[in-house]
Design an enzyme around this catalytic site. Structure first.
Site, short mmCIF file in Angstrom:
data_model
loop_
_atom_site.label_atom_id
_atom_site.label_comp_id
_atom_site.label_asym_id
_atom_site.label_seq_id
_atom_site.Cartn_x
_atom_site.Cartn_y
_atom_site.Cartn_z
N SER A 1 -0.08 -2.10 -4.13
CA SER A 1 1.26 -2.00 -3.14
C SER A 1 0.78 -3.27 -2.95
CB SER A 1 1.20 -0.96 -2.81
OG SER A 1 2.01 -0.06 -3.22
N HIS B 1 4.98 5.38 1.60
CA HIS B 1 4.31 6.01 0.32
C HIS B 1 3.42 6.76 0.39
CE1 HIS B 1 5.05 3.03 -2.61
NE2 HIS B 1 4.70 2.06 -2.11
#
Lengths: 387, 387, 387, 387
Positions: free
Chosen positions: B252, B325
């Site tokens: 990410s 997340h």
């Protein structure tokens, strides 16, 4: 609450016996309501500044915790189906537990949103449809029940049509369906329609589509009105597929006629010759006697016309089927003597049936006139029967 | 308002130019709000008896007329798509017309209901997917943009997966999609992933699924969070199909790191050696200079770890991707030096990327700990980088 | 002849009455044969140079004009179906018109090519299958006939499987189908299988698949043998789907047993005690008397085993069902007393049924042994019944 | 040979390198031919009784063992595809190994049977078609090659159509496809067609369908002629879908024109002014010079018309494209100067293109006239260009 917990609630609910279900709904009523304190504060805030966000917060504050719970359940696999079944259970409990109407209002609020017409898919049902769907339609047929697969097959032959709405989350469950007969001119007897031998091909001179049965399939969706949309979309489909079909009408029951007569006589609103007539027909039903003189036939038809046209409840026709079609923008076309000679037909309305007419060029205008002005549109034939 | 009128509104809206759209939304704001008098009465009624139906009526009274209008539009063919486009237009106007947030709140309220996860369908995307869908995915890819069809095809090869959510009323429009690479162990560089030559078969020793890109497709659905559900269902799918894949993680971006440093230096919160370090990296970016000493690498990674772990906004991590997340139940696994060497990667976070780890056995627990206790779970590797 | 003319021939054929059909086939026999002169010349050419093209030309020259005609018909819409129906008609005429065997050989030659296994698609049949297909299966079931839709539904329940082959040009017409029961161990009675109450879920201890009925659907495809491929592919499917199912066997009729006994007695080949036994069973059938002593049961089973194992026609077992399964590579597993107590079962084989066993590890080898060496494989149980 | 062995052959073949393939085909030629002794006996039998079965046996005896082998391979999964690929390999070897024509004749014999039009499915290709199919079409386009996905998308826009035949055993492999442009009147330039900007909607005044490209996709199906059927069925589809389209024509290359001129000049058949003209155009091609006087244009068009109308091979037009369309029942409509200004177009025919006209009311009759009488139908415009 995550999706895992939602699945757990769903599974748990499926296991509950009858009494436990009542306990479950009572829990929803008591513990999953709104937060009074929060509402009170939102009211205060709104009252001090009745614009810009405060109304939203008030709206949000008056939403119950149940609603969020139901939304979560809906996310779980088969969640929508579970909620539909849950409401079917709940409806059975309302009469004896009127406080649960609060719970029902919440679940119904969501269903109005989820089962809106934009999400439904029209599916033509025929002999190529999967057997498990056909089996369900047989069970769900509420108007003129079917006697097994042969009967069903006849209703799906070349001179018949059947359409159902499906919801994307319930692919194996029809929501509502309608049965149509394609024939020359208006049909006046449902037994004739149902017993007509199976045709291999559509009569090229067929010019009329008769909607002879429309059935809701899901008890848990009671009050979510989709019949209106179904009829209109089916009319569109038929016009596209069969340009020769130019007349669209129903052959409909008059479910409230005989019980209305009984009540009116009992309460003294119908007396004299009319009262005698009504009594004699009610008696005939009991004696299972069907000999009727021509004059009696004319007179009872007139009384039936009065029932449809004049008997009101909250300014609208008392008869529920009439209310449904008139609100959709139909007109009353004609009463049919001996239209339904089944015992159910005799009991409800001495066998009389009615055609409602969907004149496409006037449907919007009639709908508006009915909804706004409570105006009932009638055709020439019916107006003669009324006189 | 019937479906005909709804269709008319829809058509009319499609024709409106930019300025007319603002007028349209202003009309919605002014003329399709709630009825103050009705709300006032509902409040009174509620206050005199704060139970049984009165809260419902208050809830109903605070619902705006816009909501009913949007529901009607939704019924028309392509209605849902129209509303999504309408909201995309509306969002562009909010900054300069903050009062329209009221209108947006209403439309979003409905979309939350209609785009709930229970109605969405997971579709695997591959080279057999219709071209018009693939073309849209190329355009919607927001994280690591694609250079045409060859690039796309590589991302759909045997060692890659791609999944999208679709809504039943918008069959040609993906809602959100995720791209996955299947590899041996954690990936630490997105360029390596993207440039790896196309494989005809999946490496039998692949044991890790790397979620390297997740993109929302519909601007008009901004804020309707579905990424959480998408990641979790894709994990389920992969576990079912590929039992050898046992580790699930992301690769990410850290979009807020460098701008955070800049602000902290400017506001005097970062000073001394750290401040010098930050300044030197910000300068490197400007000079396009990428020579970094080993010690600087270690130090900037530590600073980045502090950013992810300690920098907060409303008690949650400042970094939006971290927030997403961690709220889903992931933990921070590892920072990767030179993880994204594109100019965007250098600009955002000096090329550093991070792996978030979805440990299935702990995801629920971590989700709860984050949501309720604001706890951030970290793995050993990251904890070393933090020290 | 273009496709238009082919369509015309097809249409014309459909209209022909019974007698006209005979005339049509006679025309095909007489006028659409081969060209003797052309064959003569091709023979000469071949004889002078028996290689390189001349054999091809001879092959071509001996092809009849009918074959080309059939090919053209096949091109028309519904052409394949027409030819299948045409051959069904033709087969009925062969007995009284043996010369038409020539015509049949040609049409069959093409069907062997067109209905080869590579073109067929295996379809699982269940309660989700379209009703018109299910209706056809009910009509085509040749082994254990079905009593309507309830009976069919039971045969499609969780502990049953049904598979059919379809041809791409005949999507609404199954070619052949097989019915399977999933149970614990070998089944020994077909009535037990058929009458077992419907199960909602598959018994987790089920380990055996019993093929209890296999039916060709198209009379016009007589002799085009596809049962072999169907059984083998279904075994593959079941192994893939249900790893617990490890034994594959049939429960089969022995259609030729009792008539074989009658003939053998009449021709003096069976005499003495065996002859008495045979006579008594034949008499029992006539008297509808089913009391049998234990010893008689053992003795008649032994006689039945001899019939299956020893009675031959052209070196292969006389019994057609035995021939079919043994050629496929099955072995004879066990005879079952009172396996089929229907009147048909009693008449054919005094109620005895047999299990053929498909042992996957040996099927190829047994097939070769049967085809090349006429060897019949038997299992221990059957060998005891034979002794 | 069972299906297992067939699969083994198939797998083995896939692994073979180039030289091994030649050895494989030589093996088929030598060891899988017919049995001379059996043919000799069948000839004897036939000669002694040239009817009833003996011709069949002779037919059978002259069938090679290869044919049975190919049939078996066809049964294996992907068998048909393997055979198509096998023949593609084989065709490359024929020139240097003419004896393998025998093997090719056998495999082609089967393909004629398996790829008959009755088994093929017409599929409309558009931007909703799966990407892997579109990618193949791009590669297979043989007439006017495509420059990537943008070019393809333009050919699938609202004013274009594309159709392909697929075979049921090769679902991912198109067999043949045709590209159509819908426009007002006849098209006279392929560059204009291809470069016309993409249209969002079909011009309501479009009245003509121009078939501007037809490409076979499978080298292994060379000689299996399906283009005829494809054009005719596409005409049917378009007539059903778009009643305004009333004219159907091609815009076709004339591949043999310039090389015909060269040969005719070299062999002294074209001399004098015509010879000068031809030479000057051949020279222009070499110099890449495109300035042409009006008179030269008229003259070269006349020469081209003579080529199409008068130059013959085996009584049919020398030009292969002309032969194809004329045999299908088209007529020659018009020559178009500068119809294809690509280098390929200039090289083949000095840029001239031709329209063939499919007049549905006359297509059958013209087909017959061409096949039986070798008559070439021409329209007025072309007859003027010929004079």
């Amino acid at each position: 609450m995550g999706i895992t917990i939602a699945s757990a609630v769903e599974d748990a609910y499926q296991q509950l016996g009858g009494e436990k279900k009542l306990a479950f709904f009572n829990l929803l009523f008591e513990e999953f309501s709104f937060d009074s304190e929060r509402v009170r504060m939102a009211i205060e805030e709104f009252q001090s500044s009745p614009k810009l966000g405060t109304s939203h917060r008030l709206h949000k504050a008056t939403e119950t915790a149940r609603i969020e719970l139901f939304r979560r359940i809906n996310i779980a696999p088969k969640g929508t189906e579970t909620l539909v079944r849950m409401r079917a259970d709940l409806l059975l409990l309302l009469k004896e537990n009127p406080h649960l109407n609060e719970v029902d209002a919440d679940i119904r609020y969501l269903m109005d949103s989820w089962f809106n017409r934009g999400f439904l898919k029209l599916v033509e049902i025929d002999w190529h449809t999967p057997a498990h769907i056909l089996e369900k339609l047989m069970n769900y047929e509420a108007v003129h029940s079917m006697n097994g697969w042969e009967d069903l097959r006849r209703r799906l032959a070349a001179d018949r049509r059947c359409y159902a709405f499906f919801h994307p989350t319930m692919q194996d469950e029809p929501i509502i369906f309608v049965q149509v007969a394609l024939c020359r001119g208006l049909a006046d007897s449902v037994q004739e329609l149902l017993n007509m031998p199976e045709q291999k091909e559509l009569d090229t001179q067929a010019n009329t589509a008769i909607f002879y049965s429309i059935s809701d399939c899901q008890r848990g969706l009671k009050g979510i009105s989709l019949g209106n949309f179904l009829i209109k979309q089916v009319v569109m489909e038929l016009r596209g597929e069969l340009p020769n079909i130019t007349q669209f009408a129903t052959l409909s029951p008059i479910p409230g006629f005989s019980s209305w007569i009984r009540k009116e006589i009992e309460s003294g609103n119908i007396t004299g010759a009319k009262g005698q007539l009504g009594k004699s027909f009610l008696a005939k039903n009991e004696l299972n006697d069907s000999v009727v003189s021509d004059q009696d036939e004319v007179d009872i038809l007139k009384l039936c016309a009065e029932y449809l046209y004049l008997a009101k409840k909250d300014e609208e026709p008392k008869d529920p089927v009439a209310r449904f079609h008139l609100r959709n923008g139909a007109s009353i076309k004609r009463l049919n003597w001996a239209g339904d000679t089944s015992s159910k037909g005799e009991r409800q309305s001495f066998g009389i049936m009615v055609n409602y007419h969907y004149d496409l060029s006037r449907v919007e205008e009639r709908h508006e006139a009915f909804v706004n002005g409570k105006e009932i549109s009638i055709d020439t034939e019916f107006s003669r029967q009324l006189m």
